[in-house]
Design a protein around this motif. Structure first.
Motif, PDB file in Angstrom:
ATOM      1  N   LYS A   1       8.127   0.501   8.477  1.00 31.43           N
ATOM      2  CA  LYS A   1       6.836   1.169   8.584  1.00 31.43           C
ATOM      3  C   LYS A   1       5.774   0.353   7.860  1.00 31.43           C
ATOM      4  O   LYS A   1       6.082  -0.526   7.055  1.00 31.43           O
ATOM      5  N   ARG A   2       4.515   0.668   8.137  1.00 35.57           N
ATOM      6  CA  ARG A   2       3.430  -0.152   7.602  1.00 35.57           C
ATOM      7  C   ARG A   2       3.405  -0.182   6.074  1.00 35.57           C
ATOM      8  O   ARG A   2       3.124  -1.200   5.463  1.00 35.57           O
ATOM      9  N   ALA A   3       3.710   0.958   5.423  1.00 33.54           N
ATOM     10  CA  ALA A   3       3.689   0.990   3.961  1.00 33.54           C
ATOM     11  C   ALA A   3       4.811   0.133   3.379  1.00 33.54           C
ATOM     12  O   ALA A   3       4.656  -0.465   2.318  1.00 33.54           O
ATOM     13  N   GLU A   4       5.943   0.066   4.071  1.00 28.11           N
ATOM     14  CA  GLU A   4       7.117  -0.632   3.560  1.00 28.11           C
ATOM     15  C   GLU A   4       7.053  -2.139   3.776  1.00 28.11           C
ATOM     16  O   GLU A   4       7.731  -2.900   3.078  1.00 28.11           O
ATOM     17  N   LEU A   5       6.245  -2.577   4.728  1.00 23.31           N
ATOM     18  CA  LEU A   5       6.340  -3.954   5.203  1.00 23.31           C
ATOM     19  C   LEU A   5       5.924  -4.983   4.163  1.00 23.31           C
ATOM     20  O   LEU A   5       6.594  -6.014   4.002  1.00 23.31           O
ATOM     21  N   ALA A   6       4.830  -4.751   3.439  1.00 21.46           N
ATOM     22  CA  ALA A   6       4.322  -5.764   2.509  1.00 21.46           C
ATOM     23  C   ALA A   6       5.381  -6.157   1.482  1.00 21.46           C
ATOM     24  O   ALA A   6       5.552  -7.343   1.174  1.00 21.46           O
TER      25      ALA A   6
ATOM     26  N   LEU B   1       1.718   2.992  -2.616  1.00 24.64           N
ATOM     27  CA  LEU B   1       0.402   3.592  -2.420  1.00 24.64           C
ATOM     28  C   LEU B   1      -0.055   3.551  -0.963  1.00 24.64           C
ATOM     29  O   LEU B   1      -1.053   4.189  -0.615  1.00 24.64           O
ATOM     30  N   ASP B   2       0.671   2.809  -0.127  1.00 19.18           N
ATOM     31  CA  ASP B   2       0.279   2.593   1.268  1.00 19.18           C
ATOM     32  C   ASP B   2      -1.165   2.078   1.340  1.00 19.18           C
ATOM     33  O   ASP B   2      -1.966   2.524   2.165  1.00 19.18           O
ATOM     34  N   ARG B   3      -1.484   1.127   0.478  1.00 17.59           N
ATOM     35  CA  ARG B   3      -2.806   0.498   0.452  1.00 17.59           C
ATOM     36  C   ARG B   3      -2.632  -1.002   0.254  1.00 17.59           C
ATOM     37  O   ARG B   3      -1.799  -1.442  -0.535  1.00 17.59           O
ATOM     38  N   ARG B   4      -3.453  -1.784   0.957  1.00 19.10           N
ATOM     39  CA  ARG B   4      -3.303  -3.232   0.922  1.00 19.10           C
ATOM     40  C   ARG B   4      -4.616  -3.960   0.622  1.00 19.10           C
ATOM     41  O   ARG B   4      -4.656  -4.895  -0.173  1.00 19.10           O
ATOM     42  N   VAL B   5      -5.696  -3.533   1.247  1.00 21.98           N
ATOM     43  CA  VAL B   5      -6.960  -4.255   1.121  1.00 21.98           C
ATOM     44  C   VAL B   5      -7.494  -4.209  -0.303  1.00 21.98           C
ATOM     45  O   VAL B   5      -8.067  -5.192  -0.789  1.00 21.98           O
TER      46      VAL B   5
ATOM     47  N   LEU C   1       0.532  -9.632   1.928  1.00 26.27           N
ATOM     48  CA  LEU C   1      -0.436  -8.560   2.149  1.00 26.27           C
ATOM     49  C   LEU C   1      -1.244  -8.787   3.420  1.00 26.27           C
ATOM     50  O   LEU C   1      -1.509  -7.849   4.178  1.00 26.27           O
ATOM     51  N   SER C   2      -1.652 -10.026   3.674  1.00 27.03           N
ATOM     52  CA  SER C   2      -2.482 -10.292   4.853  1.00 27.03           C
ATOM     53  C   SER C   2      -1.718  -9.985   6.142  1.00 27.03           C
ATOM     54  O   SER C   2      -2.263  -9.355   7.061  1.00 27.03           O
TER      55      SER C   2
ATOM     56  N   ALA D   1      -0.431  -3.402  10.263  1.00 27.44           N
ATOM     57  CA  ALA D   1      -0.809  -1.994  10.140  1.00 27.44           C
ATOM     58  C   ALA D   1      -2.010  -1.633  10.999  1.00 27.44           C
ATOM     59  O   ALA D   1      -2.275  -0.445  11.213  1.00 27.44           O
ATOM     60  N   ASN D   2      -2.726  -2.630  11.514  1.00 29.96           N
ATOM     61  CA  ASN D   2      -3.973  -2.334  12.201  1.00 29.96           C
ATOM     62  C   ASN D   2      -4.033  -2.806  13.645  1.00 29.96           C
ATOM     63  O   ASN D   2      -5.111  -2.917  14.231  1.00 29.96           O
ATOM     64  N   VAL D   3      -2.881  -3.093  14.223  1.00 24.64           N
ATOM     65  CA  VAL D   3      -2.747  -3.205  15.675  1.00 24.64           C
ATOM     66  C   VAL D   3      -1.610  -2.279  16.063  1.00 24.64           C
ATOM     67  O   VAL D   3      -0.806  -1.884  15.225  1.00 24.64           O
ATOM     68  N   VAL D   4      -1.530  -1.921  17.327  1.00 22.81           N
ATOM     69  CA  VAL D   4      -0.591  -0.877  17.727  1.00 22.81           C
ATOM     70  C   VAL D   4       0.679  -1.435  18.348  1.00 22.81           C
ATOM     71  O   VAL D   4       1.784  -1.135  17.907  1.00 22.81           O
ATOM     72  N   SER D   5       0.549  -2.261  19.377  1.00 24.76           N
ATOM     73  CA  SER D   5       1.714  -2.667  20.155  1.00 24.76           C
ATOM     74  C   SER D   5       2.471  -3.817  19.500  1.00 24.76           C
ATOM     75  O   SER D   5       1.942  -4.558  18.665  1.00 24.76           O
ATOM     76  N   ASP D   6       3.731  -3.964  19.907  1.00 26.87           N
ATOM     77  CA  ASP D   6       4.560  -5.066  19.430  1.00 26.87           C
ATOM     78  C   ASP D   6       3.977  -6.402  19.863  1.00 26.87           C
ATOM     79  O   ASP D   6       3.987  -7.376  19.107  1.00 26.87           O
ATOM     80  N   THR D   7       3.442  -6.446  21.078  1.00 26.53           N
ATOM     81  CA  THR D   7       2.821  -7.680  21.582  1.00 26.53           C
ATOM     82  C   THR D   7       1.612  -8.063  20.749  1.00 26.53           C
ATOM     83  O   THR D   7       1.430  -9.233  20.387  1.00 26.53           O
TER      84      THR D   7
END
Length: 538
Positions: free
Chosen positions: A208-213, A383-387, A430-431, A437-443
């Motif tokens: 998930k997006r929070a876990e990825l970084a 925290l599910d925060r990156r920026v 982080l980048s 986290a800010n695009v939707v599809s796998d492609t």
């Protein structure tokens, strides 16, 4: 099972009423988790809210299992990738040559120390040119390589390119002149171009997006570790009289290349493309992995979509991708400059120390940088925060380079090296996590991450020419460039967070139901981040 309310407030209340051990949907039809995870079905409502909840203990057990089967193998491959790449990237001043007159960089660089330049007859800026050849192909093939990774599948593609750069590394052991060295380094850039973005994309299929970084940081920390481990390995290799028909620095490339090829061959049998092909997951766990990912991707009916041109461009042209890519470009000027030239900086701070002591003093800032790499990404996960962490990185770097320019105090300058190292390395994971986290599809993620890393490596290319012997011993040009890019990074990062929050408020006023009326499922999915129910995730 409670029904999923149409209002956001009611939705939260319904979730709160769900039993703590629930794993299932909250929609009015009470569909199973397997149904929501399956092809053709979405796992969110029109506003991007998840249709199910998961018991935290069940999710934690799954996450540990994913960590065990995915992170170690890619971390080991990346370790040897960086060792192979960096073996010519460091020299150290000889005992009879003033440290501030020598052009050298920091990573493993063991071949350069052992006579690489002398044997090939490199003079002046020839070594810079050899480094530059690597970055040219490394940049050009970044996006195509990550698209190929999606097309072929990361479980096959990543071991293949690692096997390839292991083979090319062996070729490094047989070069005889500058032209051959440039050619081999160019080929090495082609194979290694897909490693960093490919692994980032691969892990985004599982987390998930929070876990990825944090998971990205677990393999990217191999870069600073490569310096220490590569030096130890090379020192042991150089104790040999010869290896086959090669001697001296050539043995380093040949032996480490063989090790890389062996690890890559093993990885072919260990890595798996996706949950569907993971034999180490039960059917229930596969459903849970897919559902977790789909629950964060609005309007997604399939986790691993086919390559689609509109979605490719959505990933490349996403305003977050372009802005974060610019931030990563600025950051990489500092990161790669620090990675390449930290011993040079240390040598100017302590010019009267021995070579061995200078090398020892160059290690602690990198170790501190590695610690903060993991620590910051762990907080980003929780925290599910990156920026916000990207913004906070800049002040310490600005302070560090300001000290280098404005002070001649050795202790102050050495402390400044710690400030810079502690605040730069974590922007890499982080980048890529921000993009994911800010695009939707796998492609879109495959092309977006590739675009980010490509832009970042332009910074690496520039860094190889920021620190020149003509600017010794104070290197005001190098310090000044890094001070300027750090200030610009702070402005861009703060502006990005402000824009994301402002645009999310505008999106709150839109009606997804009205805007999507009459559109086909394919048209809705192709919207990606333009979907009216999508919200930016800072």
């Amino acid at each position: 099972m409670s029904n999923h309310s149409n209002s956001e407030k009611a939705g939260v209340e319904e979730r709160d009423k769900t039993p703590p051990n629930a794993i299932g949907p909250l929609d009015e039809n009470d569909k199973s988790l397997s149904y929501l995870a399956g092809k053709g079905h979405v796992a969110t409502d029109a506003h991007g809210r998840s249709l199910f909840v998961i018991d935290p203990k069940v999710e934690s057990r799954l996450r540990w299992k994913l960590d065990f089967y995915t992170v170690p193998v890619v971390s080991l491959l990346y370790l040897f990738c960086f060792i192979d790449r960096a073996n010519i990237a460091q020299s150290t001043p000889s005992h009879d040559e003033p440290a501030h007159l020598t052009f050298f960089s920091s990573r493993a660089g063991n071949a350069k120390i052992a006579g690489f330049e002398e044997d090939l007859g490199l003079e002046g800026y020839d070594f810079n040119v050899v480094l530059t050849c690597f970055y040219i192909s490394y940049i050009v093939f970044e996006i195509p390589s990550n698209i190929c990774c999606k097309w072929v599948g990361p479980g096959w593609f990543i071991p293949f390119i690692c096997f390839g750069f292991g083979a090319i590394s062996i070729c490094n052991g047989y070069v005889q002149n500058k032209a051959q060295a440039c050619g081999v380094r160019f080929l090495l850039g082609i194979f290694e171009s897909g490693t960093l973005p490919g692994i980032a994309y691969y892990l985004s299929r599982w987390y998930k997006r929070a876990e990825l970084a944090f998971r990205l940081s677990l393999y990217m920390i191999m870069a600073p570790l490569a310096g220490a481990f590569g030096s130890l390995l090379a020192s042991a290799i150089l104790e040999l009289d010869h290896f086959g028909n090669v001697e001296s620095w050539r043995m380093i490339f040949v032996i480490e290349g063989i090790v890389t090829m062996g690890l890559s061959f093993i990885a072919f049998f260990i890595m798996t493309d996706s949950p569907e092909s993971a034999k180490w997951l039960t059917d229930e766990e596969k459903d849970l992995v897919r559902a977790r990912i789909k629950a964060e991707r609005i309007a997604t009916t399939i986790v691993l979509d086919k390559i689609d041109k509109p979605k490719l461009w959505r990933g490349i042209l996403c305003p977050i991708t372009l802005t974060v890519g610019a931030i990563f470009f600025l950051n990489n000027i500092t990161v790669q400059g620090l990675a390449f030239f930290l011993p040079t900086i240390v040598a100017t701070i302590f010019p009267d120390d021995t070579v061995q002591r200078k090398q020892l003093l160059a290690a602690p800032p990198n170790l501190v940088g590695g610690f903060f790499l993991l620590a910051v990404c762990w907080f980003a996960w929780k925290l599910d925060r990156r920026v916000i962490f990207t913004i906070c990185s800049a002040p310490a770097v600005i302070t560090g380079y300001a000290v280098f320019i404005g002070s001649d105090n050795p202790t102050g300058q050495y402390v400044a090296a710690f400030l810079i190292a502690s605040s730069t390395y974590f922007l890499g994971p982080l980048s890529n996590a921000i993009i994911s986290a800010n695009v939707v599809s796998d492609t879109a993620r495959s092309s977006g991450i590739g675009m980010n890393v490509m832009m970042g490596n332009f910074g690496g290319l520039i860094s190889t020419w920021c620190w020149l012997k003509t600017d010794a011993p104070h290197y005001y040009i190098g310090h000044g460039i890094n001070l300027a890019v750090s200030c610009l990074l702070f402005i861009l990062s703060a502006g990005l967070l402000f824009w994301m929050k402002k645009d999310n408020k505008k999106r709150d006023l839109r009606s997804p139901e009205e805007e999507l009326a009459g559109m086909s499922q394919k048209e809705i999915e192709d919207l990606d981040w333009k979907h009216p129910g999508f919200r930016w995730n800072p």
